[in-house]
Design a protein around this motif. Structure first.
Motif, PDB file in Angstrom:
ATOM      1  N   ARG A  92      -4.347  10.125  10.060  1.00 47.62           N
ATOM      2  CA  ARG A  92      -5.663   9.926  10.671  1.00 47.62           C
ATOM      3  C   ARG A  92      -6.450   8.845   9.939  1.00 47.62           C
ATOM      4  O   ARG A  92      -7.079   7.979  10.576  1.00 47.62           O
ATOM      5  CB  ARG A  92      -6.449  11.236  10.647  1.00 47.62           C
ATOM      6  N   ARG A  93      -6.408   8.862   8.600  1.00 51.74           N
ATOM      7  CA  ARG A  93      -7.154   7.865   7.819  1.00 51.74           C
ATOM      8  C   ARG A  93      -6.623   6.454   8.078  1.00 51.74           C
ATOM      9  O   ARG A  93      -7.396   5.509   8.276  1.00 51.74           O
ATOM     10  CB  ARG A  93      -7.055   8.191   6.329  1.00 51.74           C
ATOM     11  N   ARG A  94      -5.297   6.304   8.038  1.00 56.02           N
ATOM     12  CA  ARG A  94      -4.728   4.967   8.174  1.00 56.02           C
ATOM     13  C   ARG A  94      -4.942   4.404   9.579  1.00 56.02           C
ATOM     14  O   ARG A  94      -5.248   3.226   9.754  1.00 56.02           O
ATOM     15  CB  ARG A  94      -3.237   4.995   7.813  1.00 56.02           C
ATOM     16  N   ARG A 114      -8.575   3.309   9.872  1.00 51.79           N
ATOM     17  CA  ARG A 114      -8.839   2.017   9.226  1.00 51.79           C
ATOM     18  C   ARG A 114      -8.312   0.873  10.081  1.00 51.79           C
ATOM     19  O   ARG A 114      -8.965  -0.165  10.226  1.00 51.79           O
ATOM     20  CB  ARG A 114      -8.205   1.989   7.832  1.00 51.79           C
ATOM     21  N   ALA A 115      -7.111   1.056  10.646  1.00 52.40           N
ATOM     22  CA  ALA A 115      -6.538  -0.003  11.483  1.00 52.40           C
ATOM     23  C   ALA A 115      -7.380  -0.236  12.729  1.00 52.40           C
ATOM     24  O   ALA A 115      -7.594  -1.382  13.156  1.00 52.40           O
ATOM     25  CB  ALA A 115      -5.112   0.362  11.868  1.00 52.40           C
ATOM     26  N   ALA A 116      -7.897   0.839  13.315  1.00 57.52           N
ATOM     27  CA  ALA A 116      -8.713   0.709  14.519  1.00 57.52           C
ATOM     28  C   ALA A 116     -10.014  -0.031  14.231  1.00 57.52           C
ATOM     29  O   ALA A 116     -10.546  -0.730  15.100  1.00 57.52           O
ATOM     30  CB  ALA A 116      -9.012   2.094  15.092  1.00 57.52           C
ATOM     31  N   ARG A 117     -10.527   0.134  13.018  1.00 57.66           N
ATOM     32  CA  ARG A 117     -11.771  -0.564  12.643  1.00 57.66           C
ATOM     33  C   ARG A 117     -11.519  -1.988  12.171  1.00 57.66           C
ATOM     34  O   ARG A 117     -12.452  -2.702  11.813  1.00 57.66           O
ATOM     35  CB  ARG A 117     -12.490   0.226  11.542  1.00 57.66           C
ATOM     36  N   VAL A 149      -7.339  -2.609   4.108  1.00 58.43           N
ATOM     37  CA  VAL A 149      -7.769  -1.997   2.849  1.00 58.43           C
ATOM     38  C   VAL A 149      -6.566  -1.418   2.122  1.00 58.43           C
ATOM     39  O   VAL A 149      -5.683  -0.796   2.729  1.00 58.43           O
ATOM     40  CB  VAL A 149      -8.798  -0.871   3.096  1.00 58.43           C
ATOM     41  N   PHE A 150      -6.536  -1.633   0.815  1.00 58.31           N
ATOM     42  CA  PHE A 150      -5.526  -1.024  -0.048  1.00 58.31           C
ATOM     43  C   PHE A 150      -6.277  -0.299  -1.167  1.00 58.31           C
ATOM     44  O   PHE A 150      -7.170  -0.866  -1.792  1.00 58.31           O
ATOM     45  CB  PHE A 150      -4.603  -2.093  -0.640  1.00 58.31           C
ATOM     46  N   HIS A 169      -1.043  12.184  -0.991  1.00 58.80           N
ATOM     47  CA  HIS A 169      -0.497  12.856   0.194  1.00 58.80           C
ATOM     48  C   HIS A 169      -1.433  12.739   1.396  1.00 58.80           C
ATOM     49  O   HIS A 169      -0.969  12.572   2.532  1.00 58.80           O
ATOM     50  CB  HIS A 169      -0.247  14.332  -0.109  1.00 58.80           C
ATOM     51  N   ASP A 170      -2.750  12.851   1.161  1.00 58.75           N
ATOM     52  CA  ASP A 170      -3.666  12.859   2.313  1.00 58.75           C
ATOM     53  C   ASP A 170      -4.213  11.477   2.659  1.00 58.75           C
ATOM     54  O   ASP A 170      -5.066  11.343   3.521  1.00 58.75           O
ATOM     55  CB  ASP A 170      -4.805  13.863   2.108  1.00 58.75           C
ATOM     56  N   GLY A 171      -3.714  10.440   1.988  1.00 59.74           N
ATOM     57  CA  GLY A 171      -4.048   9.082   2.387  1.00 59.74           C
ATOM     58  C   GLY A 171      -5.301   8.502   1.796  1.00 59.74           C
ATOM     59  O   GLY A 171      -5.680   7.381   2.136  1.00 59.74           O
ATOM     60  N   ARG A 172      -5.966   9.236   0.895  1.00 65.24           N
ATOM     61  CA  ARG A 172      -7.155   8.652   0.269  1.00 65.24           C
ATOM     62  C   ARG A 172      -6.791   7.461  -0.603  1.00 65.24           C
ATOM     63  O   ARG A 172      -7.590   6.535  -0.772  1.00 65.24           O
ATOM     64  CB  ARG A 172      -7.900   9.711  -0.551  1.00 65.24           C
ATOM     65  N   VAL A 173      -5.615   7.481  -1.196  1.00 66.52           N
ATOM     66  CA  VAL A 173      -5.145   6.319  -1.966  1.00 66.52           C
ATOM     67  C   VAL A 173      -3.746   5.946  -1.497  1.00 66.52           C
ATOM     68  O   VAL A 173      -2.976   6.791  -1.036  1.00 66.52           O
ATOM     69  CB  VAL A 173      -5.160   6.577  -3.495  1.00 66.52           C
ATOM     70  N   ASP A 174      -3.425   4.653  -1.615  1.00 61.52           N
ATOM     71  CA  ASP A 174      -2.091   4.175  -1.250  1.00 61.52           C
ATOM     72  C   ASP A 174      -1.116   4.321  -2.406  1.00 61.52           C
ATOM     73  O   ASP A 174       0.077   4.555  -2.191  1.00 61.52           O
ATOM     74  CB  ASP A 174      -2.170   2.709  -0.815  1.00 61.52           C
ATOM     75  N   ILE A 175      -1.607   4.151  -3.616  1.00 57.91           N
ATOM     76  CA  ILE A 175      -0.789   4.294  -4.818  1.00 57.91           C
ATOM     77  C   ILE A 175      -1.699   4.817  -5.921  1.00 57.91           C
ATOM     78  O   ILE A 175      -2.894   4.512  -5.939  1.00 57.91           O
ATOM     79  CB  ILE A 175      -0.124   2.954  -5.215  1.00 57.91           C
ATOM     80  N   GLY A 176      -1.155   5.617  -6.809  1.00 55.43           N
ATOM     81  CA  GLY A 176      -1.987   6.186  -7.860  1.00 55.43           C
ATOM     82  C   GLY A 176      -1.352   6.052  -9.228  1.00 55.43           C
ATOM     83  O   GLY A 176      -0.129   6.138  -9.373  1.00 55.43           O
ATOM     84  N   TYR A 177      -2.203   5.818 -10.227  1.00 56.60           N
ATOM     85  CA  TYR A 177      -1.796   5.959 -11.620  1.00 56.60           C
ATOM     86  C   TYR A 177      -1.977   7.441 -11.952  1.00 56.60           C
ATOM     87  O   TYR A 177      -3.108   7.931 -11.994  1.00 56.60           O
ATOM     88  CB  TYR A 177      -2.693   5.128 -12.530  1.00 56.60           C
TER      89      TYR A 177
END
Length: 301
Positions: free
Chosen positions: A81-83, A86-89, A93-94, A135-143
């Motif tokens: 849903r998040r991704r 963002r694409a629709a808007r 964003v990364f 997992h829920d898409g708030r971040v694309d990659i995490g430290y």
């Protein structure tokens, strides 16, 4: 029949609280409606999910399995849903997540310079949500700082750093050059024991009261330090976190006999975004250069 995600959300709310009333309140629905939806879900799955009596609500073995599977499924749904949103808007964003004590500026700037139209955002995570935000898409990659549940994630080791005990300044161990984890076995640990498995396992092995009746658990680093300063207990932190959050009322003592904290890059294993691979390569390369500079500096001295 397809599984209804709304019913899964209802189920998880009850499973996490083991109380239909509190779950209904959290979901902002009437309890009879929640009970009815759970019954419908049980009929659809042809499995009893809960055992209810006057004293308690408990998960059946089928319920435990559904809870384990439902959480990542709901997280993936939220990430989708998040991704898509963002694409629709029209936003390119990364987003990079990072744990306290870690500095991600150089890698973020390098990615931004390579992609002029890309917005690179950063999100500070915690021990509790560092994997969840991926997992829920708030971040694309995490430290992330291990240990974490690595199911569904790709992990790339990045660096290690020593861990220290954070103690009140008047503590019996304050001022020592080194301590062992056994010195902390009787202490109240003001963090999730899973974050310090060496303490947890030792306290359990020795059957210390601390293992059976742990002190309160706090989540934000600042909150933990405040309670340490007040003498309510101790925590164990990676060295960079302790250095970053230096403050009066607490002292830091290295722990000699536990492994260092492992910092890794983590991302959703099902995603094939070129930006994720590119950022991981940038971060790894920058870390390699930093290690090389540090070794060269030692050799020069």
């Amino acid at each position: 029949m397809d599984v209804d995600l709304r019913k899964l959300r209802y189920f998880v709310a009850v499973a996490e609280r083991l109380h239909f009333g509190r779950a209904a309140e959290a979901l902002h629905i009437a309890q009879p409606v929640l009970s009815r939806q759970i019954r419908v879900l049980e009929e659809e799955l042809k499995a009893q999910l809960f055992v209810r009596n006057r004293r308690a609500t408990e998960l059946t073995s089928a319920g435990e399995q559904l809870l384990a599977d439902a959480r990542p499924l709901l997280a993936a749904s939220e990430a989708l849903r998040r991704r898509v949103g963002r694409a629709a808007r029209g936003r390119d964003v990364f987003t990079v997540g990072f744990m306290p004590g870690l500095i991600v500026t150089s890698a973020v700037q390098a990615l931004r310079e390579r992609h002029a139209g890309l917005t690179v955002e950063v999100v500070r995570t915690t021990w509790d949500d560092q994997a969840e935000t991926i997992h829920d898409g708030r971040v694309d990659i995490g430290y992330v700082r291990l240990p974490i549940d690595q199911r569904g994630l790709r992990i790339r080791p990045l660096l290690t750093e020593p861990r220290v005990a954070v103690l009140p300044t008047g503590h019996r161990l304050a001022g020592k050059d080194l301590i062992g984890i056994a010195d902390l076995a009787d202490e109240h640990l003001l963090q999730d024991p899973d974050a310090v498995p060496e303490w947890r396992d030792l306290a359990t092995e020795l059957r210390r009261p601390a293992a059976r009746r742990p002190g309160p658990v706090f989540h934000a680093v600042e909150e933990k330090l405040e309670h340490v300063a007040q003498g309510h207990g101790v925590i164990v932190l990676p060295l960079s976190v302790a250095t970053f959050y230096t403050r009066p009322g607490v002292t830091y003592v290295p722990i000699a006999d536990i492994p260092p904290n492992q910092v890794c890059l983590a991302w959703d294993g099902t995603r094939r975004s070129p930006l994720i691979g590119e950022f991981a390569a940038i971060a790894t390369d920058l870390r390699g250069r930093a290690d090389g500079d540090r070794r060269s500096g030692r050799l020069a001295r």
